[in-house]
Scaffold this active site. Structure first.
Site, PDB file in Angstrom:
ATOM      1  N   HIS A   1       0.809  -1.214   0.000  1.00  0.00           N
ATOM      2  CA  HIS A   1       0.000   0.000   0.000  1.00  0.00           C
ATOM      3  C   HIS A   1       0.847   1.271   0.000  1.00  0.00           C
ATOM      4  O   HIS A   1       0.329   2.353  -0.289  1.00  0.00           O
ATOM      5  CB  HIS A   1      -0.989  -0.005   1.181  1.00  0.00           C
ATOM      6  CG  HIS A   1      -0.390   0.316   2.511  1.00  0.00           C
ATOM      7  ND1 HIS A   1      -0.046  -0.643   3.442  1.00  0.00           N
ATOM      8  CD2 HIS A   1      -0.074   1.503   3.098  1.00  0.00           C
ATOM      9  CE1 HIS A   1       0.431  -0.064   4.524  1.00  0.00           C
ATOM     10  NE2 HIS A   1       0.433   1.239   4.343  1.00  0.00           N
TER      11      HIS A   1
ATOM     12  N   ASP B   1       0.239  -7.536   1.534  1.00  0.00           N
ATOM     13  CA  ASP B   1       0.729  -6.164   1.678  1.00  0.00           C
ATOM     14  C   ASP B   1       2.251  -6.097   1.688  1.00  0.00           C
ATOM     15  O   ASP B   1       2.847  -5.295   2.396  1.00  0.00           O
ATOM     16  CB  ASP B   1       0.164  -5.506   2.933  1.00  0.00           C
ATOM     17  CG  ASP B   1       0.210  -3.975   2.852  1.00  0.00           C
ATOM     18  OD1 ASP B   1       0.308  -3.449   1.730  1.00  0.00           O
ATOM     19  OD2 ASP B   1       0.169  -3.316   3.906  1.00  0.00           O
TER      20      ASP B   1
ATOM     21  N   ASN C   1       4.983   5.122   9.084  1.00  0.00           N
ATOM     22  CA  ASN C   1       5.786   3.993   9.560  1.00  0.00           C
ATOM     23  C   ASN C   1       5.619   2.754   8.684  1.00  0.00           C
ATOM     24  O   ASN C   1       6.402   1.805   8.781  1.00  0.00           O
ATOM     25  CB  ASN C   1       5.403   3.611  10.989  1.00  0.00           C
ATOM     26  CG  ASN C   1       6.187   4.357  12.045  1.00  0.00           C
ATOM     27  OD1 ASN C   1       5.624   5.117  12.815  1.00  0.00           O
ATOM     28  ND2 ASN C   1       7.497   4.151  12.081  1.00  0.00           N
ATOM     29  N   SER C   2       4.569   2.733   7.858  1.00  0.00           N
ATOM     30  CA  SER C   2       4.288   1.560   7.042  1.00  0.00           C
ATOM     31  C   SER C   2       5.508   1.168   6.213  1.00  0.00           C
ATOM     32  O   SER C   2       6.109   2.004   5.536  1.00  0.00           O
ATOM     33  CB  SER C   2       3.116   1.833   6.100  1.00  0.00           C
ATOM     34  OG  SER C   2       1.931   2.017   6.817  1.00  0.00           O
TER      35      SER C   2
ATOM     36  N   THR D   1       2.974  -2.513   9.326  1.00  0.00           N
ATOM     37  CA  THR D   1       1.999  -2.384   8.248  1.00  0.00           C
ATOM     38  C   THR D   1       0.718  -1.673   8.614  1.00  0.00           C
ATOM     39  O   THR D   1       0.094  -1.052   7.767  1.00  0.00           O
ATOM     40  CB  THR D   1       1.649  -3.778   7.675  1.00  0.00           C
ATOM     41  OG1 THR D   1       0.882  -3.628   6.489  1.00  0.00           O
ATOM     42  CG2 THR D   1       0.860  -4.603   8.675  1.00  0.00           C
TER      43      THR D   1
ATOM     44  N   ILE E   1      -2.099   0.059  11.965  1.00  0.00           N
ATOM     45  CA  ILE E   1      -2.409   0.361  13.354  1.00  0.00           C
ATOM     46  C   ILE E   1      -3.918   0.239  13.537  1.00  0.00           C
ATOM     47  O   ILE E   1      -4.685   0.274  12.570  1.00  0.00           O
ATOM     48  CB  ILE E   1      -1.958   1.771  13.788  1.00  0.00           C
ATOM     49  CG1 ILE E   1      -2.687   2.853  12.966  1.00  0.00           C
ATOM     50  CG2 ILE E   1      -0.468   1.916  13.672  1.00  0.00           C
ATOM     51  CD1 ILE E   1      -2.400   4.263  13.440  1.00  0.00           C
TER      52      ILE E   1
ATOM     53  N   LEU F   1      -6.980 -26.014  -1.584  1.00  0.00           N
ATOM     54  CA  LEU F   1      -7.409 -27.365  -1.244  1.00  0.00           C
ATOM     55  C   LEU F   1      -8.414 -27.898  -2.254  1.00  0.00           C
ATOM     56  O   LEU F   1      -8.566 -29.107  -2.415  1.00  0.00           O
ATOM     57  CB  LEU F   1      -8.048 -27.377   0.157  1.00  0.00           C
ATOM     58  CG  LEU F   1      -7.130 -27.064   1.333  1.00  0.00           C
ATOM     59  CD1 LEU F   1      -7.967 -26.849   2.593  1.00  0.00           C
ATOM     60  CD2 LEU F   1      -6.121 -28.180   1.535  1.00  0.00           C
ATOM     61  N   GLY F   2      -9.140 -26.982  -2.916  1.00  0.00           N
ATOM     62  CA  GLY F   2     -10.133 -27.401  -3.895  1.00  0.00           C
ATOM     63  C   GLY F   2     -11.493 -27.668  -3.290  1.00  0.00           C
ATOM     64  O   GLY F   2     -12.189 -28.593  -3.711  1.00  0.00           O
TER      65      GLY F   2
END
Length: 482
Positions: free
Chosen positions: A130, A160, A233-234, A250, A252, A292-293
């Site tokens: 992002h 992300d 901070n991301s 990533t 908050i 897994l299907g």
């Protein structure tokens, strides 16, 4: 924004205990110099002394001297189309008739974030998707003041994670370690660029591990920390006391919104997950996920009663597709999955999250309830279908490319497949299909994913009516494909 305790103070209290009390007891009022004890006076001034009674005070400074050169500031720019002030202002004839300049209605948006250099030789920088999403240009400012244009390597919106590369010499990198070794209560330090202030260090502890269930954040297995994390901070570093990367900051949590700042609940992507995604992005530019299907649904009180279940916990299997890992392992429709690889499965979303975080080829140990018995099955994940060309599905869709819906949108309750591209003058374009349309139905039957769309078109239905969601206003409608 409420300040949190500084790490040096907390660590000092934990490590030297009564020494703090002794220092307080030895303080002497300046107005009463005679009362001073006959020992060397403590230095007067701002801050704590370097040592007390010959014992050095603990400090994070030596570790941070090694870490901070590897944390960078990231600045991005992108052009955003601005909605016209008049409904006809986008019409070329209208603009020409009224003498309006033919200037695109756009503005340049700028954003900021952080990143971590994880490979000094090749210049790879780990950050958040992002942070660089939609950017036309990305520049990186190093701790020594150098600013460089970055090259986009790849990104994965579902976790992300993004990787960029900078062409620079004399770089410092932070080593990645196995975040699975983290424990609740471990001290951690966050480094980043909050609010564009410049490089900033905050500290705290690991508050929780394996956090999930946060809406709109894709696949989730977060480290929760009370180290102060704020906008900007991301993409920054979360390190342990050895200066090793254990997470990528990533998100908050704040009921008032992210611009309100930190309230002691921040989240970081574990380094083990970030490293795995990064390696795939560097080698292929994309991330391949497993499946897994199966199709599952939530257990309602009525279902729990019908199946004689003691609780509503678990994911009810409603369909097992032929030739899939689930089918080969013996899983059946009607089974209830209650755990996967030792993790509780309380609802289908939890199983889907576990499935999406595991790499292709990984064995998944499922605990299954069937007819009052508990079984253990071990399917091995196979690659998930992620892209389909419309021409291979049906001639009426020629020119369209369909992709899986990002997990962050599924977390908001959406389902379907997204139109990622439309070739001009193609049959799909002439039928009215547009890029970014969300296909949610085919002939008024719900379409959950790409596999569901492909299976629905196996019989080449003579009539094709697509149910669509279009635009920011989420306008729903139907489109007949001819």
């Amino acid at each position: 924004m409420r300040p949190i305790p500084q790490f040096a103070s907390m660590l000092l209290a934990a490590m030297v205990g009564g020494l703090v009390v002794a220092c307080m007891r030895d303080e002497v009022p300046l107005a009463d110099p005679i009362a001073a004890p006959a020992r060397a006076a403590l230095p007067i001034g701002g801050g704590l002394p370097a040592a007390v009674d010959g014992q050095p005070l603990p400090s994070l400074a030596p570790m941070l001297e090694q870490v901070t050169p590897a944390v960078v500031n990231i600045y991005t720019t992108q052009r955003i189309r601005v909605r016209a002030t008049h409904p006809l202002a986008d019409d070329p004839f209208f603009r020409r008739f009224f003498g309006m300049p033919n200037i695109p209605q756009e503005r340049v948006a700028q954003s900021l974030g952080s990143g971590v250099i994880v490979d000094a030789e090749r210049g790879y920088v780990l950050t958040n998707h992002h942070v660089i999403e939609g950017a036309e240009s990305v520049s990186v400012t190093l701790a020594d003041g150098r600013t460089l244009e970055a090259e986009f390597i790849g990104s994965d919106p579902d976790t992300d994670v993004a990787v960029i590369r900078i062409p620079a010499e004399d770089l410092s990198a932070i080593p990645l370690v196995d975040s699975n070794a983290l424990r609740v209560g471990d001290f951690v330090v966050a480094v980043g660029n909050p609010f564009g202030l410049g490089q900033t260090v905050t500290s705290g502890i690991v508050s929780a591990l394996g956090r999930s269930g946060l809406r709109g954040l894709g696949y989730q297995n977060f480290i929760q920390t009370d180290a102060s994390i704020n906008p900007g901070n991301s993409g920054g570093a979360l390190v342990n006391l050895r200066g090793e990367l254990v997470g990528v900051n990533t998100a908050i949590f704040n009921p008032g919104g992210s611009r309100e700042g930190n309230i002691g609940i921040g989240f970081a992507i574990p380094s083990s997950l970030a490293s795995e995604v990064m390696n795939q992005l560097i080698s292929t530019g994309t991330v391949q996920r497993g499946t897994l299907g199966i199709q599952t649904r939530r257990i309602t009180p009525e279902i729990a009663q019908a199946l004689n279940l003691g609780s509503r916990r678990g994911a009810l299997v409603t369909e097992v597709r032929d030739g899939t890992p689930a089918a080969e392992s013996g899983l059946r429709a009607g089974d209830v999955i209650v755990s996967a690889n030792g993790q509780r499965v309380d609802e289908p979303a939890a199983l889907h999250n576990i499935e999406g975080l595991l790499p292709v080829g990984r064995e998944v140990v499922l605990e299954v309830l069937r007819d009052g018995r508990t079984l253990s099955l071990s399917p091995i994940l196979q690659p998930r279908l992620t892209l389909l060309e419309g021409a291979r599905l049906d001639p009426r869709l020629a020119g369209a490319t369909f992709v899986e819906l990002d997990e962050r949108y599924r977390q908001q309750g959406l389902s379907g497949v997204r139109v990622s591209a439309i070739e001009p003058n193609s049959r799909a374009a002439r039928n009215g299909l547009r890029e970014d349309d969300l296909v949610v139905q085919l002939n008024r039957r719900n379409v959950a994913d790409l596999e569901g769309l492909r299976r629905a078109l196996d019989d080449a239905p003579p009539q094709m009516i697509l149910g669509l969601v279009r635009g920011r206003g989420a306008i729903r409608g139907e489109l007949a494909m001819r």
